[in-house]
Design a protein around this motif. Structure first.
Motif, PDB file in Angstrom:
ATOM      1  N   ARG A   1      -8.440 -73.671  22.705  1.00 32.47           N
ATOM      2  CA  ARG A   1      -8.932 -74.953  22.194  1.00 32.47           C
ATOM      3  C   ARG A   1      -8.102 -75.428  21.004  1.00 32.47           C
ATOM      4  O   ARG A   1      -7.750 -76.611  20.910  1.00 32.47           O
ATOM      5  CB  ARG A   1     -10.402 -74.834  21.803  1.00 32.47           C
ATOM      6  CG  ARG A   1     -11.041 -76.167  21.412  1.00 32.47           C
ATOM      7  CD  ARG A   1     -12.489 -76.011  21.024  1.00 32.47           C
ATOM      8  NE  ARG A   1     -13.330 -75.603  22.131  1.00 32.47           N
ATOM      9  CZ  ARG A   1     -13.839 -76.439  23.035  1.00 32.47           C
ATOM     10  NH1 ARG A   1     -13.553 -77.733  22.968  1.00 32.47           N
ATOM     11  NH2 ARG A   1     -14.622 -75.976  24.000  1.00 32.47           N
ATOM     12  N   ARG A   2      -7.782 -74.522  20.090  1.00 38.11           N
ATOM     13  CA  ARG A   2      -6.986 -74.897  18.910  1.00 38.11           C
ATOM     14  C   ARG A   2      -5.588 -75.368  19.304  1.00 38.11           C
ATOM     15  O   ARG A   2      -5.066 -76.341  18.743  1.00 38.11           O
ATOM     16  CB  ARG A   2      -6.888 -73.717  17.950  1.00 38.11           C
ATOM     17  CG  ARG A   2      -8.195 -73.397  17.228  1.00 38.11           C
ATOM     18  CD  ARG A   2      -8.094 -72.047  16.529  1.00 38.11           C
ATOM     19  NE  ARG A   2      -6.962 -71.994  15.597  1.00 38.11           N
ATOM     20  CZ  ARG A   2      -6.385 -70.878  15.203  1.00 38.11           C
ATOM     21  NH1 ARG A   2      -6.783 -69.695  15.686  1.00 38.11           N
ATOM     22  NH2 ARG A   2      -5.381 -70.912  14.352  1.00 38.11           N
TER      23      ARG A   2
ATOM     24  N   LEU B   1      -4.678 -76.713  22.232  1.00 39.75           N
ATOM     25  CA  LEU B   1      -4.780 -78.012  22.888  1.00 39.75           C
ATOM     26  C   LEU B   1      -5.098 -79.108  21.879  1.00 39.75           C
ATOM     27  O   LEU B   1      -4.548 -80.219  21.955  1.00 39.75           O
ATOM     28  CB  LEU B   1      -5.847 -77.970  23.978  1.00 39.75           C
ATOM     29  CG  LEU B   1      -5.566 -77.024  25.146  1.00 39.75           C
ATOM     30  CD1 LEU B   1      -6.683 -77.114  26.176  1.00 39.75           C
ATOM     31  CD2 LEU B   1      -4.226 -77.330  25.786  1.00 39.75           C
ATOM     32  N   ARG B   2      -5.973 -78.812  20.926  1.00 42.09           N
ATOM     33  CA  ARG B   2      -6.332 -79.822  19.922  1.00 42.09           C
ATOM     34  C   ARG B   2      -5.116 -80.207  19.097  1.00 42.09           C
ATOM     35  O   ARG B   2      -4.870 -81.401  18.833  1.00 42.09           O
ATOM     36  CB  ARG B   2      -7.448 -79.282  19.028  1.00 42.09           C
ATOM     37  CG  ARG B   2      -7.983 -80.282  18.018  1.00 42.09           C
ATOM     38  CD  ARG B   2      -9.248 -79.768  17.364  1.00 42.09           C
ATOM     39  NE  ARG B   2     -10.340 -79.670  18.340  1.00 42.09           N
ATOM     40  CZ  ARG B   2     -11.551 -79.188  18.046  1.00 42.09           C
ATOM     41  NH1 ARG B   2     -11.814 -78.762  16.829  1.00 42.09           N
ATOM     42  NH2 ARG B   2     -12.478 -79.143  18.974  1.00 42.09           N
TER      43      ARG B   2
ATOM     44  N   ILE C   1     -12.507 -77.020  28.599  1.00 42.33           N
ATOM     45  CA  ILE C   1     -11.942 -77.164  27.258  1.00 42.33           C
ATOM     46  C   ILE C   1     -10.842 -78.219  27.248  1.00 42.33           C
ATOM     47  O   ILE C   1     -10.770 -79.062  26.347  1.00 42.33           O
ATOM     48  CB  ILE C   1     -11.415 -75.804  26.756  1.00 42.33           C
ATOM     49  CG1 ILE C   1     -12.586 -74.840  26.517  1.00 42.33           C
ATOM     50  CG2 ILE C   1     -10.595 -75.970  25.484  1.00 42.33           C
ATOM     51  CD1 ILE C   1     -12.161 -73.405  26.265  1.00 42.33           C
TER      52      ILE C   1
ATOM     53  N   GLU D   1     -12.340 -81.650  27.315  1.00 44.94           N
ATOM     54  CA  GLU D   1     -12.983 -81.977  26.043  1.00 44.94           C
ATOM     55  C   GLU D   1     -11.966 -82.291  24.951  1.00 44.94           C
ATOM     56  O   GLU D   1     -12.243 -83.097  24.050  1.00 44.94           O
ATOM     57  CB  GLU D   1     -13.868 -80.813  25.594  1.00 44.94           C
ATOM     58  CG  GLU D   1     -15.093 -80.599  26.470  1.00 44.94           C
ATOM     59  CD  GLU D   1     -15.760 -79.243  26.249  1.00 44.94           C
ATOM     60  OE1 GLU D   1     -16.742 -78.954  26.961  1.00 44.94           O
ATOM     61  OE2 GLU D   1     -15.299 -78.476  25.359  1.00 44.94           O
ATOM     62  N   GLU D   2     -10.783 -81.681  25.016  1.00 45.34           N
ATOM     63  CA  GLU D   2      -9.785 -81.853  23.967  1.00 45.34           C
ATOM     64  C   GLU D   2      -8.804 -82.982  24.245  1.00 45.34           C
ATOM     65  O   GLU D   2      -7.835 -83.156  23.504  1.00 45.34           O
ATOM     66  CB  GLU D   2      -9.031 -80.547  23.734  1.00 45.34           C
ATOM     67  CG  GLU D   2      -9.910 -79.430  23.182  1.00 45.34           C
ATOM     68  CD  GLU D   2     -10.571 -79.798  21.860  1.00 45.34           C
ATOM     69  OE1 GLU D   2      -9.948 -80.536  21.063  1.00 45.34           O
ATOM     70  OE2 GLU D   2     -11.721 -79.348  21.618  1.00 45.34           O
TER      71      GLU D   2
END
Length: 338
Positions: free
Chosen positions: A94-95, A97-98, A130, A133-134
Motif C-alpha cells: 500500500r505504501r 502504491l500510494r 489495495i 483503493e490507492e
C-alpha cells in the motif's frame, strides 16, 4: 493510455538504479523519436525510492505510463522481497502504491502481479483491492504463483475472481496466451478487460497484429512462410544492433531467439547450429539464404516458448512469511533488469 496496437512496456528497471542514474539503466529507458506512448516498468521494494523514481520520470518527461512489477518470480528479486514476493506484505504494498500514484501526477500507474507466492500464500485479491483503493489505473494478473514460475498451466479462474473483486478499474489477464485465439478465450472465460503478453511474443512479433485484428473482430491471422520469418529475424537482429550499440553483443544475444522463430518449421540441425554460431549480421543473412524460403507456416505451432518448469521453493528474505502486516522494507538491489 493505449492506442489501437496496444501498449509496449520496456524491460524491468530497478528504482534504485534509476534514481542513481546508473549508466546501463539510463540507456535501457531510451525511446525512439516519436515513440508513443512511452512506458517504463519499475521494480522496487522501498516506498521512498519508488516515489523518487516516479517523480524523476514525471519531472524529466521520461515516459507517459508507469507499470510496477509485482510479478517477477526470479530468485534474485524475490529473495530481496521484491516482485511476486512483495504483495504478501500488504502494508508495504500500500505504501509503495500510494507513493507511486502521489508522485505520478497525470501519468497512469498500473501494476502486474501473480496469484501469490504459492498455493498456501495467495495474495492477488488483497493486492487488487489495495491497488484499486490507492488509485492505480489498472491491474494485470499472471495466473500462476511464484512457485509455479512458468510451469504447468495458468489457472484463468483466478483472473475471473479478480475481475469479480476489482470492479472500478480494468483487470488484465496474463498467462498462456500463445496466439490471438487464446486471448479471445481468456476474455470470454474470465470477463477480463484485456490481456498482457509475455513469452507469447517470443519468435512471434506479429502476434500483436493478430491481437489487434482479433479484438477488432477480424479473423485475419499472420501465417508467414519461412522466408518471411527469416526477413523478420534479420530486421530483429539489425534493430538489436542499434539498441545495444554492438554488433557482436547483438549477434550473441539473438542466438536465443533463433529456436523460437523456427519452432515448428523443418530446419536441419546443422543449419540451426550455423544460425546460432554466426559472428556478424552479414553472416546471419547469408546463412538464412539456405533456409527453405517457401516452406509454409506449420500447423499447431502456437505452443509454449521460453522459460518453463516449476521451482521447488521460492527464495524469500528470512522471516518474510511471519507477518504479512509488518511493513518491513528489504534492501533493494542496484542492478537493473529482471
Amino acid at each position: 493510455m493505449v492506442d489501437a496496437a496496444g501498449l509496449y512496456v520496456c524491460e524491468m528497471i530497478t528504482t534504485r538504479a534509476l534514481v542513481e542514474r546508473n549508466v546501463k539503466t539510463m540507456r535501457m529507458i531510451r525511446f525512439a523519436p516519436g515513440e508513443s506512448p512511452r512506458s517504463i516498468q519499475l521494480y522496487g521494494v522501498d516506498p521512498d525510492t519508488v516515489g523518487r523514481a516516479v517523480k524523476m520520470i514525471v519531472d524529466e518527461d521520461l515516459a507517459d505510463h508507469i507499470d510496477l512489477n509485482f510479478g517477477c518470480p526470479v530468485p534474485k528479486v524475490t529473495r530481496r522481497g521484491g516482485g511476486s514476493a512483495l504483495p504478501y506484505k500488504r502494508n508495504l504494498l500500500r505504501r509503495i502504491l500510494r507513493n507511486a500514484v502521489a508522485n505520478a501526477g497525470a501519468l497512469p500507474v498500473t501494476i502486474k502481479m501473480r496469484t501469490g507466492i504459492d498455493d498456501d500464500h495467495l495474495t492477488y485479491l488483497d493486492a487488487g483491492r489495495i491497488a484499486q483503493e490507492e488509485g492505480v489505473a489498472a491491474v494485470a494478473l499472471h495466473a500462476r504463483t511464484a512457485r509455479q514460475h512458468y510451469g504447468g498451466t495458468a489457472d484463468w479462474s483466478h483472473i475471473a475472481r479478480l475481475k469479480e473483486t476489482v470492479t472500478q478499474i480494468p483487470v488484465l489477464g496474463n498467462g498462456d496466451i500463445w496466439c490471438a485465439d487464446d486471448a479471445m478465450r481468456m476474455v470470454a472465460q474470465t470477463g477480463c478487460d484485456g490481456v498482457v503478453v509475455g513469452r507469447g511474443c517470443l519468435g512471434r512479433p506479429w502476434l500483436f497484429r493478430d491481437l489487434r485484428n482479433a479484438f477488432n473482430g477480424s479473423a485475419e491471422r499472420a501465417r508467414p512462410a519461412l522466408g518471411e520469418v527469416a526477413e523478420v529475424m534479420i530486421r530483429h537482429l539489425e534493430a538489436l544492433v542499434g539498441t545495444l550499440g554492438s554488433e557482436r553483443s547483438a549477434v550473441v544475444d539473438f542466438r536465443k531467439h533463433v529456436g523460437w522463430y523456427l519452432k515448428g518449421f523443418t530446419v536441419g540441425a546443422e543449419l540451426r547450429r550455423e544460425l546460432t554460431s554466426v559472428e556478424s549480421v552479414d553472416e546471419f543473412r547469408r546463412v538464412t539464404n539456405n533456409l527453405d524460403q517457401g516452406q509454409p507456416w506449420p500447423p499447431n505451432t502456437d505452443t509454449p516458448r521460453g522459460k518453463s518448469g516449476e521451482r521447488s521453493k521460492v527464495l524469500l528474505p528470512e522471516g518474510w512469511l511471519d507477518d504479512p502486516d509488518d511493513g518491513v522494507v528489504s534492501e533493494e538491489s542496484d542492478v537493473s533488469g529482471g
